[in-house]
Design a protein around this motif. Structure first.
Motif, PDB file in Angstrom:
ATOM      1  N   PRO A  83       0.826  -1.207   0.000  1.00  8.67           N
ATOM      2  CA  PRO A  83       0.000   0.000   0.000  1.00  8.67           C
ATOM      3  C   PRO A  83       0.866   1.266   0.000  1.00  8.67           C
ATOM      4  N   VAL A  84       0.335   2.303  -0.619  1.00 12.45           N
ATOM      5  CA  VAL A  84       1.014   3.595  -0.645  1.00 12.45           C
ATOM      6  C   VAL A  84       0.670   4.352   0.630  1.00 12.45           C
ATOM      7  N   VAL A  85       1.681   4.903   1.282  1.00 17.66           N
ATOM      8  CA  VAL A  85       1.469   5.701   2.490  1.00 17.66           C
ATOM      9  C   VAL A  85       1.261   7.153   2.051  1.00 17.66           C
ATOM     10  N   ALA A  86       0.011   7.601   2.059  1.00 18.19           N
ATOM     11  CA  ALA A  86      -0.318   8.968   1.655  1.00 18.19           C
ATOM     12  C   ALA A  86      -0.320   9.872   2.883  1.00 18.19           C
ATOM     13  N   ILE A  87       0.478  10.926   2.829  1.00 18.17           N
ATOM     14  CA  ILE A  87       0.580  11.853   3.946  1.00 18.17           C
ATOM     15  C   ILE A  87       0.412  13.278   3.429  1.00 18.17           C
ATOM     16  N   GLY A  88       0.230  14.218   4.347  1.00 15.30           N
ATOM     17  CA  GLY A  88       0.120  15.624   3.989  1.00 15.30           C
ATOM     18  C   GLY A  88       1.453  16.346   4.155  1.00 15.30           C
ATOM     19  N   PRO A  89       1.565  17.549   3.614  1.00 16.08           N
ATOM     20  CA  PRO A  89       2.801  18.317   3.744  1.00 16.08           C
ATOM     21  C   PRO A  89       3.231  18.548   5.191  1.00 16.08           C
ATOM     22  N   LEU A 111       6.585   8.359  11.280  1.00 17.86           N
ATOM     23  CA  LEU A 111       7.076   9.095  10.117  1.00 17.86           C
ATOM     24  C   LEU A 111       8.232   9.998  10.529  1.00 17.86           C
ATOM     25  N   PRO A 112       9.406   9.848   9.927  1.00 18.05           N
ATOM     26  CA  PRO A 112      10.496  10.778  10.231  1.00 18.05           C
ATOM     27  C   PRO A 112      10.254  12.127   9.569  1.00 18.05           C
ATOM     28  N   LYS A 113      10.881  13.163  10.087  1.00 14.78           N
ATOM     29  CA  LYS A 113      10.779  14.479   9.466  1.00 14.78           C
ATOM     30  C   LYS A 113      11.500  14.474   8.114  1.00 14.78           C
ATOM     31  N   GLY A 114      10.942  15.232   7.167  1.00 16.32           N
ATOM     32  CA  GLY A 114      11.631  15.426   5.899  1.00 16.32           C
ATOM     33  C   GLY A 114      11.394  14.355   4.863  1.00 16.32           C
ATOM     34  N   LEU A 115      10.333  13.558   4.996  1.00 19.06           N
ATOM     35  CA  LEU A 115      10.019  12.562   3.968  1.00 19.06           C
ATOM     36  C   LEU A 115       9.710  13.247   2.642  1.00 19.06           C
ATOM     37  N   ARG A 116      10.093  12.596   1.538  1.00 18.89           N
ATOM     38  CA  ARG A 116       9.783  13.066   0.201  1.00 18.89           C
ATOM     39  C   ARG A 116       8.933  12.035  -0.538  1.00 18.89           C
ATOM     40  N   SER A 117       8.122  12.493  -1.483  1.00 19.88           N
ATOM     41  CA  SER A 117       7.382  11.564  -2.326  1.00 19.88           C
ATOM     42  C   SER A 117       8.364  10.678  -3.083  1.00 19.88           C
ATOM     43  N   GLY A 118       8.037   9.387  -3.179  1.00 25.32           N
ATOM     44  CA  GLY A 118       8.910   8.450  -3.873  1.00 25.32           C
ATOM     45  C   GLY A 118       9.849   7.701  -2.959  1.00 25.32           C
ATOM     46  N   GLU A 119      10.037   8.197  -1.724  1.00 20.63           N
ATOM     47  CA  GLU A 119      10.837   7.457  -0.761  1.00 20.63           C
ATOM     48  C   GLU A 119      10.026   6.282  -0.216  1.00 20.63           C
ATOM     49  N   LEU A 133       9.482  -5.052   4.694  1.00 19.05           N
ATOM     50  CA  LEU A 133       8.474  -4.508   3.794  1.00 19.05           C
ATOM     51  C   LEU A 133       8.786  -3.036   3.552  1.00 19.05           C
ATOM     52  N   TYR A 134       8.735  -2.634   2.293  1.00 15.21           N
ATOM     53  CA  TYR A 134       9.037  -1.256   1.925  1.00 15.21           C
ATOM     54  C   TYR A 134       7.779  -0.607   1.338  1.00 15.21           C
ATOM     55  N   LEU A 135       7.293   0.441   2.003  1.00 13.11           N
ATOM     56  CA  LEU A 135       6.064   1.108   1.594  1.00 13.11           C
ATOM     57  C   LEU A 135       6.391   2.446   0.927  1.00 13.11           C
ATOM     58  N   PRO A 136       5.912   2.663  -0.312  1.00 13.75           N
ATOM     59  CA  PRO A 136       6.169   3.943  -0.987  1.00 13.75           C
ATOM     60  C   PRO A 136       5.389   5.085  -0.349  1.00 13.75           C
ATOM     61  N   VAL A 137       5.976   6.274  -0.395  1.00 13.96           N
ATOM     62  CA  VAL A 137       5.385   7.460   0.231  1.00 13.96           C
ATOM     63  C   VAL A 137       4.891   8.416  -0.855  1.00 13.96           C
ATOM     64  N   LEU A 138       3.705   8.968  -0.652  1.00 13.11           N
ATOM     65  CA  LEU A 138       3.142   9.973  -1.546  1.00 13.11           C
ATOM     66  C   LEU A 138       2.649  11.141  -0.696  1.00 13.11           C
ATOM     67  N   ILE A 139       3.132  12.348  -1.013  1.00 16.43           N
ATOM     68  CA  ILE A 139       2.702  13.548  -0.285  1.00 16.43           C
ATOM     69  C   ILE A 139       1.620  14.247  -1.105  1.00 16.43           C
ATOM     70  N   ARG A 140       0.429  14.312  -0.561  1.00 18.79           N
ATOM     71  CA  ARG A 140      -0.693  14.945  -1.242  1.00 18.79           C
ATOM     72  C   ARG A 140      -0.918  16.365  -0.735  1.00 18.79           C
ATOM     73  N   ARG A 141      -1.528  17.177  -1.575  1.00 19.53           N
ATOM     74  CA  ARG A 141      -1.820  18.558  -1.189  1.00 19.53           C
ATOM     75  C   ARG A 141      -2.809  18.581  -0.029  1.00 19.53           C
ATOM     76  N   ALA A 142      -2.523  19.402   0.951  1.00 19.99           N
ATOM     77  CA  ALA A 142      -3.402  19.549   2.115  1.00 19.99           C
ATOM     78  C   ALA A 142      -3.029  20.823   2.853  1.00 19.99           C
ATOM     79  N   GLY A 149       9.332  18.026  -4.928  1.00 22.88           N
ATOM     80  CA  GLY A 149      10.729  17.827  -4.571  1.00 22.88           C
ATOM     81  C   GLY A 149      10.983  18.204  -3.128  1.00 22.88           C
ATOM     82  N   ASP A 150      11.881  19.167  -2.912  1.00 18.94           N
ATOM     83  CA  ASP A 150      12.212  19.623  -1.565  1.00 18.94           C
ATOM     84  C   ASP A 150      11.397  20.841  -1.136  1.00 18.94           C
TER      85      ASP A 150
END
Length: 241
Positions: A83-89, A111-119, A133-142, A149-150
């Protein structure tokens, strides 16, 4: 007309022998052996024989049928995608915790500080047979923020008069109020607030906050806002005192 029978060639060993082969052969070598054998056995050739010619063709078909994969073979079963881990900014900025459901279990993930989408978040021993297990991260607008990027991006209204005349603009950001000076006729309408993006992490740099200014006639200028606040505090009674 004599009907063809699969019993003309009883086994792969016999089929290979008819083609002049002593063991398993494939690819170009197999094709070359068949062409030579069928040419020599052709009834129109010197020493050719119709029965042998027919059996060589049957041998070729038998070898091909054994080597060809089944057309209706069941496709390989792929493991389900993680599953994709969807988080906010704000989660990407400050870290925190998120609940993720995996295989009927709900996991509480830090969640550590400074996660980027794709990590990817690594969950030790949470996969099949105790694998990581490696879960992909997606940062959605919120919260009015988006991430690229950064860097963080946001929109902010600005009085049209302030854009025309210039002056001080008060910005409400995730890091608190910030001030910026607007030059009359400024273009493009975007400000960069240094080091207010995602925090540095590993090889990733400290990001910035980019603010797109949206002209609006519905909000007061800084001077008009001060005047409104002044009239709220300094009522006629207070002025008379």
């Amino acid at each position: 007309m004599r009907a063809r029978s699969v019993s003309e060639v009883a086994s792969l060993v016999e089929a290979r022998a008819l083609l002049g082969l002593t063991g398993p052969t494939e690819g170009e070598a197999l094709t070359t052996a068949f062409r030579a054998a069928v040419k020599a056995a052709h009834p129109s050739s010197a020493g050719g024989d119709a029965d042998r010619f027919r059996r060589i063709i049957a041998a070729w078909r038998l070898i091909q049928s054994r080597d060809r994969p089944l057309a209706l073979a069941a496709p390989a079963v792929r493991p389900p995608a993680p599953p994709v881990v969807a988080i906010g900014p704000m989660d990407a900025l400050n870290g925190g915790r998120v609940a993720v459901r995996i295989g009927g279990r709900t996991l509480d993930i830090r969640l550590p500080k400074g996660l980027r989408s794709g990590e990817h978040l690594r969950l030790k021993g949470a996969g099949a047979a105790g694998a990581d297990l490696y879960l992909p991260v997606l940062i959605r607008r919120a919260d009015g923020l988006s991430v690229l990027g950064d860097d963080l991006y946001m929109d902010h209204p600005i009085p049209t008069r302030l854009l025309e005349d210039g002056g001080r603009l008060e910005l409400e950001t995730h890091a608190g109020p910030r001030s910026a000076w607007i030059v009359a006729g400024q273009s493009p309408l975007r400000l960069r607030l240094k080091d207010l993006g995602l925090p540095a992490r590993g090889s990733r740099r400290q990001g910035h906050l980019f603010v797109s200014l949206q002209p609006s006639d519905d909000i007061p200028s800084a001077a008009e806002d001060l005047l409104v606040r002044f009239t709220r505090v300094w009522t006629p009674d207070r002025l008379a005192a």
